[in-house]
Design a protein around this motif. Sequence first.
Motif, PDB file in Angstrom:
ATOM      1  N   ASP A   1       0.837  -1.198   0.000  1.00 55.26           N
ATOM      2  CA  ASP A   1       0.000   0.000   0.000  1.00 55.26           C
ATOM      3  C   ASP A   1       0.865   1.239   0.000  1.00 55.26           C
ATOM      4  O   ASP A   1       1.880   1.309   0.700  1.00 55.26           O
ATOM      5  N   ASP A   2       0.458   2.237  -0.802  1.00 53.70           N
ATOM      6  CA  ASP A   2       1.105   3.547  -0.784  1.00 53.70           C
ATOM      7  C   ASP A   2       0.398   4.405   0.254  1.00 53.70           C
ATOM      8  O   ASP A   2      -0.796   4.226   0.500  1.00 53.70           O
ATOM      9  N   PRO A   3       1.114   5.364   0.828  1.00 47.64           N
ATOM     10  CA  PRO A   3       0.434   6.278   1.749  1.00 47.64           C
ATOM     11  C   PRO A   3      -0.664   7.027   0.999  1.00 47.64           C
ATOM     12  O   PRO A   3      -0.484   7.398  -0.164  1.00 47.64           O
ATOM     13  N   GLU A   4      -1.798   7.207   1.658  1.00 44.98           N
ATOM     14  CA  GLU A   4      -2.877   7.947   1.020  1.00 44.98           C
ATOM     15  C   GLU A   4      -2.433   9.378   0.772  1.00 44.98           C
ATOM     16  O   GLU A   4      -1.777   9.993   1.604  1.00 44.98           O
ATOM     17  N   GLU A   5      -2.786   9.880  -0.396  1.00 43.35           N
ATOM     18  CA  GLU A   5      -2.471  11.250  -0.768  1.00 43.35           C
ATOM     19  C   GLU A   5      -0.984  11.564  -0.558  1.00 43.35           C
ATOM     20  O   GLU A   5      -0.627  12.589   0.010  1.00 43.35           O
ATOM     21  N   ALA A   6      -0.134  10.647  -0.991  1.00 46.83           N
ATOM     22  CA  ALA A   6       1.307  10.847  -0.842  1.00 46.83           C
ATOM     23  C   ALA A   6       1.739  12.103  -1.585  1.00 46.83           C
ATOM     24  O   ALA A   6       1.293  12.368  -2.708  1.00 46.83           O
ATOM     25  N   ASP A   7       2.581  12.891  -0.962  1.00 46.28           N
ATOM     26  CA  ASP A   7       3.106  14.107  -1.579  1.00 46.28           C
ATOM     27  C   ASP A   7       4.333  13.725  -2.394  1.00 46.28           C
ATOM     28  O   ASP A   7       5.371  13.373  -1.839  1.00 46.28           O
ATOM     29  N   THR A   8       4.203  13.775  -3.700  1.00 43.11           N
ATOM     30  CA  THR A   8       5.295  13.389  -4.590  1.00 43.11           C
ATOM     31  C   THR A   8       6.091  14.591  -5.071  1.00 43.11           C
ATOM     32  O   THR A   8       6.944  14.455  -5.943  1.00 43.11           O
ATOM     33  N   THR A   9       5.828  15.763  -4.501  1.00 39.46           N
ATOM     34  CA  THR A   9       6.487  16.991  -4.949  1.00 39.46           C
ATOM     35  C   THR A   9       8.002  16.879  -4.872  1.00 39.46           C
ATOM     36  O   THR A   9       8.700  17.248  -5.818  1.00 39.46           O
ATOM     37  N   ALA A  10       8.521  16.371  -3.770  1.00 44.82           N
ATOM     38  CA  ALA A  10       9.974  16.276  -3.605  1.00 44.82           C
ATOM     39  C   ALA A  10      10.579  15.331  -4.634  1.00 44.82           C
ATOM     40  O   ALA A  10      11.625  15.625  -5.217  1.00 44.82           O
ATOM     41  N   ALA A  11       9.929  14.203  -4.878  1.00 42.94           N
ATOM     42  CA  ALA A  11      10.442  13.248  -5.869  1.00 42.94           C
ATOM     43  C   ALA A  11      10.401  13.848  -7.265  1.00 42.94           C
ATOM     44  O   ALA A  11      11.343  13.682  -8.051  1.00 42.94           O
ATOM     45  N   GLU A  12       9.315  14.554  -7.580  1.00 44.08           N
ATOM     46  CA  GLU A  12       9.206  15.179  -8.898  1.00 44.08           C
ATOM     47  C   GLU A  12      10.286  16.246  -9.083  1.00 44.08           C
ATOM     48  O   GLU A  12      10.899  16.336 -10.156  1.00 44.08           O
ATOM     49  N   LEU A  13      10.532  17.038  -8.047  1.00 41.78           N
ATOM     50  CA  LEU A  13      11.574  18.055  -8.112  1.00 41.78           C
ATOM     51  C   LEU A  13      12.948  17.410  -8.280  1.00 41.78           C
ATOM     52  O   LEU A  13      13.767  17.866  -9.084  1.00 41.78           O
ATOM     53  N   ALA A  14      13.193  16.332  -7.548  1.00 41.36           N
ATOM     54  CA  ALA A  14      14.478  15.626  -7.666  1.00 41.36           C
ATOM     55  C   ALA A  14      14.667  15.092  -9.086  1.00 41.36           C
ATOM     56  O   ALA A  14      15.771  15.169  -9.644  1.00 41.36           O
ATOM     57  N   ASN A  15      13.597  14.573  -9.687  1.00 38.03           N
ATOM     58  CA  ASN A  15      13.683  14.079 -11.066  1.00 38.03           C
ATOM     59  C   ASN A  15      13.950  15.216 -12.044  1.00 38.03           C
ATOM     60  O   ASN A  15      14.748  15.073 -12.975  1.00 38.03           O
ATOM     61  N   GLU A  16      13.292  16.358 -11.838  1.00 32.86           N
ATOM     62  CA  GLU A  16      13.539  17.524 -12.697  1.00 32.86           C
ATOM     63  C   GLU A  16      14.982  17.975 -12.573  1.00 32.86           C
ATOM     64  O   GLU A  16      15.627  18.306 -13.579  1.00 32.86           O
ATOM     65  N   MET A  17      15.488  18.019 -11.353  1.00 31.01           N
ATOM     66  CA  MET A  17      16.870  18.464 -11.137  1.00 31.01           C
ATOM     67  C   MET A  17      17.852  17.487 -11.776  1.00 31.01           C
ATOM     68  O   MET A  17      18.858  17.903 -12.352  1.00 31.01           O
ATOM     69  N   ALA A  18      17.568  16.207 -11.685  1.00 32.21           N
ATOM     70  CA  ALA A  18      18.443  15.209 -12.304  1.00 32.21           C
ATOM     71  C   ALA A  18      18.460  15.393 -13.823  1.00 32.21           C
ATOM     72  O   ALA A  18      19.522  15.337 -14.451  1.00 32.21           O
ATOM     73  N   ARG A  19      17.274  15.625 -14.417  1.00 25.67           N
ATOM     74  CA  ARG A  19      17.216  15.858 -15.870  1.00 25.67           C
ATOM     75  C   ARG A  19      17.986  17.119 -16.245  1.00 25.67           C
ATOM     76  O   ARG A  19      18.713  17.158 -17.239  1.00 25.67           O
ATOM     77  N   PHE A  20      17.829  18.183 -15.434  1.00 22.31           N
ATOM     78  CA  PHE A  20      18.539  19.434 -15.689  1.00 22.31           C
ATOM     79  C   PHE A  20      20.047  19.202 -15.621  1.00 22.31           C
ATOM     80  O   PHE A  20      20.797  19.652 -16.479  1.00 22.31           O
ATOM     81  N   TRP A  21      20.487  18.516 -14.595  1.00 18.00           N
ATOM     82  CA  TRP A  21      21.915  18.301 -14.391  1.00 18.00           C
ATOM     83  C   TRP A  21      22.516  17.443 -15.490  1.00 18.00           C
ATOM     84  O   TRP A  21      23.675  17.586 -15.843  1.00 18.00           O
ATOM     85  N   GLN A  22      21.707  16.551 -16.077  1.00 18.18           N
ATOM     86  CA  GLN A  22      22.195  15.676 -17.145  1.00 18.18           C
ATOM     87  C   GLN A  22      22.114  16.323 -18.525  1.00 18.18           C
ATOM     88  O   GLN A  22      22.736  15.849 -19.471  1.00 18.18           O
ATOM     89  N   ALA A  23      21.365  17.405 -18.644  1.00 22.41           N
ATOM     90  CA  ALA A  23      21.220  18.074 -19.940  1.00 22.41           C
ATOM     91  C   ALA A  23      22.527  18.766 -20.318  1.00 22.41           C
ATOM     92  O   ALA A  23      23.235  19.292 -19.455  1.00 22.41           O
ATOM     93  N   PRO A  24      22.857  18.769 -21.606  1.00 23.53           N
ATOM     94  CA  PRO A  24      24.062  19.486 -22.031  1.00 23.53           C
ATOM     95  C   PRO A  24      23.982  20.948 -21.591  1.00 23.53           C
ATOM     96  O   PRO A  24      22.978  21.633 -21.829  1.00 23.53           O
ATOM     97  N   GLY A  25      25.000  21.419 -20.904  1.00 29.01           N
ATOM     98  CA  GLY A  25      25.051  22.797 -20.429  1.00 29.01           C
ATOM     99  C   GLY A  25      24.371  23.017 -19.091  1.00 29.01           C
ATOM    100  O   GLY A  25      24.493  24.107 -18.515  1.00 29.01           O
ATOM    101  N   GLY A  26      23.635  22.024 -18.593  1.00 28.95           N
ATOM    102  CA  GLY A  26      22.921  22.169 -17.330  1.00 28.95           C
ATOM    103  C   GLY A  26      23.818  22.525 -16.149  1.00 28.95           C
ATOM    104  O   GLY A  26      23.572  23.523 -15.455  1.00 28.95           O
ATOM    105  N   PRO A  27      24.876  21.757 -15.912  1.00 29.86           N
ATOM    106  CA  PRO A  27      25.756  22.080 -14.781  1.00 29.86           C
ATOM    107  C   PRO A  27      26.403  23.466 -14.925  1.00 29.86           C
ATOM    108  O   PRO A  27      26.496  24.215 -13.954  1.00 29.86           O
ATOM    109  N   GLU A  28      26.803  23.805 -16.149  1.00 30.09           N
ATOM    110  CA  GLU A  28      27.420  25.120 -16.371  1.00 30.09           C
ATOM    111  C   GLU A  28      26.422  26.242 -16.105  1.00 30.09           C
ATOM    112  O   GLU A  28      26.753  27.266 -15.492  1.00 30.09           O
ATOM    113  N   LEU A  29      25.183  26.054 -16.578  1.00 32.38           N
ATOM    114  CA  LEU A  29      24.153  27.059 -16.358  1.00 32.38           C
ATOM    115  C   LEU A  29      23.860  27.215 -14.863  1.00 32.38           C
ATOM    116  O   LEU A  29      23.726  28.338 -14.365  1.00 32.38           O
TER     117      LEU A  29
END
Length: 132
Positions: A77-105
């Motif tokens: 069972d997953d927690p009811e109404e789980a807040d996935t905001t932190a996981a979504e932000l972490a995924n966005e940051m990982a994509r940003f960091w992996q994008a060409p120029g992301g770390p430099e930017l």
Amino acid sequence: MAEDKSPDPVDIHVGRRLRMRRKDLGYSQQALADALGLTFQQVQKYEGGANRISASKLHATAMFLKTPIGFFFEGLDDPEEADTTAAELANEMARFWQAPGGPELARAYVAIASSGMRKHLVDLARAIAEDE
């Protein structure tokens, strides 16, 4: 009062999923134990839920079995109404960091002293993204 020594249901579930994946791939308990630096008895205890698998061993197990860590928890069972905001932000940051120029930017952005200039840069990036 005596302490309850029965395995936690989550540990039993994770152990069953571990056994299922190991068998699916045709590995013996000894092969998994060797890969993780354990004895096969420790693997038996993990699979039976008698011993809890640490985060580092679960990660190593997932890597060896080429399985996402979430696989071991599927069906719980997953927690009811789980807040996935932190996981979504972490995924966005990982994509940003992996994008060409992301770390430099990112490094250049935090080096800008003026908050007004940082805001202009964000506004410019948003405008460019909307045009894409």
